[in-house]
Motif scaffolding. Structure first.
Motif, short mmCIF file in Angstrom:
data_model
loop_
_atom_site.label_atom_id
_atom_site.label_comp_id
_atom_site.label_asym_id
_atom_site.label_seq_id
_atom_site.Cartn_x
_atom_site.Cartn_y
_atom_site.Cartn_z
N GLU A 24 0.97 -1.16 0.09
CA GLU A 24 0.00 0.08 -0.21
C GLU A 24 1.09 1.28 0.35
OE1 GLU A 24 -3.69 1.17 2.28
OE2 GLU A 24 -3.16 -0.09 3.12
N ALA A 25 0.93 2.25 -0.28
CA ALA A 25 1.18 3.19 -1.21
C ALA A 25 0.86 4.47 -0.22
CB ALA A 25 1.31 4.06 -1.95
N ASP A 26 0.99 5.67 -0.31
CA ASP A 26 0.14 6.86 0.10
C ASP A 26 -0.28 7.44 -0.70
OD1 ASP A 26 2.05 7.47 2.59
OD2 ASP A 26 3.18 9.07 1.51
N PRO A 27 -1.82 7.91 -0.09
CA PRO A 27 -2.37 8.25 1.67
C PRO A 27 -2.65 7.72 2.46
CG PRO A 27 -4.38 8.49 -0.46
CD PRO A 27 -3.47 7.86 -0.86
N ALA A 28 -2.45 5.58 1.86
CA ALA A 28 -2.31 4.80 2.91
C ALA A 28 -4.18 4.66 3.17
CB ALA A 28 -1.68 4.82 4.08
N ASP A 29 -4.70 4.65 1.83
CA ASP A 29 -6.74 5.05 2.26
C ASP A 29 -6.98 3.86 2.22
OD1 ASP A 29 -5.89 5.48 0.20
OD2 ASP A 29 -7.04 7.51 0.38
N GLY A 30 -6.26 3.13 1.33
CA GLY A 30 -6.48 1.77 0.22
C GLY A 30 -6.61 2.00 -1.36
N THR A 31 -6.80 3.55 -1.45
CA THR A 31 -6.54 3.34 -2.69
C THR A 31 -5.65 3.57 -3.38
OG1 THR A 31 -6.31 5.74 -2.90
CG2 THR A 31 -8.88 5.25 -2.18
N ALA A 32 -4.46 3.39 -3.57
CA ALA A 32 -3.48 3.97 -3.97
C ALA A 32 -1.90 2.52 -3.16
CB ALA A 32 -2.12 4.81 -3.56
N TYR A 33 -1.92 1.65 -4.33
CA TYR A 33 -0.67 0.65 -4.14
C TYR A 33 0.77 0.69 -4.81
CZ TYR A 33 -4.98 -1.78 -1.54
OH TYR A 33 -6.19 -1.45 -1.31
N GLU A 34 1.44 0.51 -4.32
CA GLU A 34 2.84 0.05 -5.19
C GLU A 34 3.56 -1.14 -5.43
OE1 GLU A 34 7.04 2.15 -4.62
OE2 GLU A 34 7.28 -0.32 -4.09
N VAL A 35 3.40 -1.73 -7.08
CA VAL A 35 2.65 -2.28 -7.82
C VAL A 35 4.73 -2.80 -8.25
CG1 VAL A 35 2.32 -4.06 -9.57
CG2 VAL A 35 1.36 -2.52 -8.72
N ALA A 36 5.78 -3.43 -7.39
CA ALA A 36 7.23 -3.48 -7.98
C ALA A 36 7.69 -4.84 -8.70
CB ALA A 36 7.83 -3.83 -6.46
N ILE A 37 8.30 -5.04 -9.90
CA ILE A 37 8.41 -5.81 -10.48
C ILE A 37 9.98 -6.31 -10.27
CG2 ILE A 37 8.24 -7.09 -12.15
CD1 ILE A 37 5.62 -6.80 -11.53
N SER A 38 10.37 -7.65 -10.26
CA SER A 38 11.69 -7.87 -10.45
C SER A 38 11.76 -9.22 -10.83
CB SER A 38 12.52 -7.88 -8.60
OG SER A 38 12.33 -8.90 -7.51
N GLY A 39 13.09 -9.63 -11.03
CA GLY A 39 13.71 -10.56 -11.79
C GLY A 39 14.10 -11.12 -12.84
N MET A 40 13.80 -10.13 -13.47
CA MET A 40 14.37 -10.13 -14.65
C MET A 40 15.16 -10.61 -15.18
SD MET A 40 12.15 -7.29 -14.38
CE MET A 40 13.05 -5.64 -13.68
N SER A 41 15.85 -11.41 -15.93
CA SER A 41 17.71 -11.94 -16.73
C SER A 41 18.14 -11.34 -17.89
CB SER A 41 17.13 -12.83 -15.71
OG SER A 41 16.48 -13.65 -16.97
N GLY A 42 17.34 -10.33 -18.03
CA GLY A 42 17.66 -10.04 -19.89
C GLY A 42 16.88 -9.20 -19.93
N ALA A 43 17.21 -8.44 -20.93
CA ALA A 43 16.72 -6.81 -21.51
C ALA A 43 14.73 -7.19 -21.71
CB ALA A 43 17.77 -6.27 -22.49
N GLY A 44 13.86 -6.15 -21.75
CA GLY A 44 12.69 -6.15 -22.94
C GLY A 44 12.43 -5.21 -22.02
N ASP A 45 10.57 -5.43 -22.63
CA ASP A 45 10.15 -4.61 -22.07
C ASP A 45 9.13 -4.98 -20.32
OD1 ASP A 45 10.69 -2.78 -23.46
OD2 ASP A 45 8.58 -2.92 -25.00
N VAL A 46 9.26 -4.48 -19.39
CA VAL A 46 8.44 -4.95 -18.41
C VAL A 46 6.89 -4.36 -18.38
CG1 VAL A 46 8.00 -4.87 -16.17
CG2 VAL A 46 10.24 -4.92 -17.15
N ILE A 47 5.65 -5.51 -18.45
CA ILE A 47 4.40 -4.35 -18.61
C ILE A 47 4.08 -4.80 -17.14
CG2 ILE A 47 2.61 -4.82 -20.18
CD1 ILE A 47 4.59 -5.42 -22.45
N VAL A 48 2.87 -4.21 -17.00
CA VAL A 48 2.16 -4.59 -16.06
C VAL A 48 0.56 -4.69 -16.50
CG1 VAL A 48 1.82 -4.91 -13.59
CG2 VAL A 48 3.97 -4.44 -14.07
N THR A 49 -0.73 -5.14 -16.18
CA THR A 49 -1.73 -5.24 -16.02
C THR A 49 -2.36 -5.41 -14.96
OG1 THR A 49 -1.82 -7.35 -17.53
CG2 THR A 49 -1.68 -5.05 -18.90
#
Length: 278
Positions: free
Chosen positions: A87-112
């Motif tokens: 959960e991210a600011d303002p910490a009221d249940g409306t905003a969230y950070e989505v962190a992506i890791s584990g990439m082992s090579g170049a390319g686009d990181v796409i989140v849906t």
């Protein structure tokens, strides 16, 4: 029953009617929460480091939004990719950070975010996520970018009005955009000793020039490169141009002729030699 303010009365089997209740406010919520997913405000693009961060923003407070609710299957960066949602600011249940890791090579990181990823207080599940900036180009080779600075002539005479070449050479990864900052120092004064520093650049570096003006003493223009972020290294990052004073020192005789009589008694005559300047 509609969403409004209502009162309730009760009637028993003998047809006795009770007192009217206090007014009751009834809210009917059947609107699904909407969500957008975009790059985090501080996220570099292209990026060389992990995690790559996105921000999901819901139209109302929600719960149940978990790591498995972010889909990275459309990414072209080699994996396996992993997701961490906090959960991210303002910490009221409306905003969230989505962190992506584990990439082992170049390319686009796409989140849906698919539909039904979270729900509001009334139990309505969220719609599918939208967003116009949910892709980050990932390339770990960007950490290998380096810049080197040079000038074509380390020293120029003050009277040589014109310009001298300035070269910034980019090495390492040369695909994609990168940037470097520079500072101008030294004893030379802009507008008096030099007029401008400029040029054009590309993925392999920048070729430019320093426009010079005449002056009366040795002056220096110091140009120092510094990386704008951790992905840029600057080696040989300083170039110093000296605008040399070309006024050489001179001497003036106080007299150009001294006359003496061969019959006069021997006397001393003095000759003054004065240094001009320089």
């Amino acid at each position: 029953m509609s969403a409004d303010t209502h009162s309730i009365t009760a009637t028993d089997a003998a047809d006795n009617t009770g007192e009217v209740s206090e007014a009751l406010s009834i809210t009917i919520d059947n609107t699904a929460p909407a969500v957008t997913i975009n790059q985090a405000e501080s996220q570099d693009d292209p990026a060389a480091d992990t995690p790559v961060r996105f921000t999901a923003v819901f139209s109302e407070p929600v719960s149940g939004f978990a790591d498995e609710d972010a889909d990275t299957s459309g990414s072209t960066a080699a994996g396996p990719l992993s997701v961490l949602i906090t959960e991210a600011d303002p910490a009221d249940g409306t905003a969230y950070e989505v962190a992506i890791s584990g990439m082992s090579g170049a390319g686009d990181v796409i989140v849906t975010i698919p539909a039904h990823a979270a729900q509001d207080a009334a139990g309505n599940t969220s719609t599918a996520g939208t967003g116009d900036d949910s892709t980050v180009a990932y390339d770990p080779a960007l950490n290998d970018i380096a810049y080197e600075l040079s000038v074509s002539h380390a020293t120029v005479a003050e009277g040589d009005e014109g310009s001298t070449a300035l070269t910034i050479t980019r090495s390492g990864a040369t695909s994609g955009e990168s940037a470097t900052d520079f500072e101008i120092g030294g004893t030379a004064t802009f507008g008096e000793d030099f007029d401008s520093i400029g040029g054009t650049g590309g993925t392999s570096g920048l070729t430019g020039s320093i426009s010079l003006a005449a002056d009366e003493s040795d002056e220096t223009v110091e140009i120092t490169l510094s990386g704008t972020d951790g992905t840029v290294n600057c080696t040989n990052n300083q170039a110093v141009l000296t605008i040399a004073d070309d006024d050489t020192a001179g001497f003036t005789l106080s007299k150009t002729e001294i006359a003496v009589s061969e019959s006069a008694p021997l006397t001393r005559k003095y000759l003054s030699v004065c240094r001009d300047d320089g």
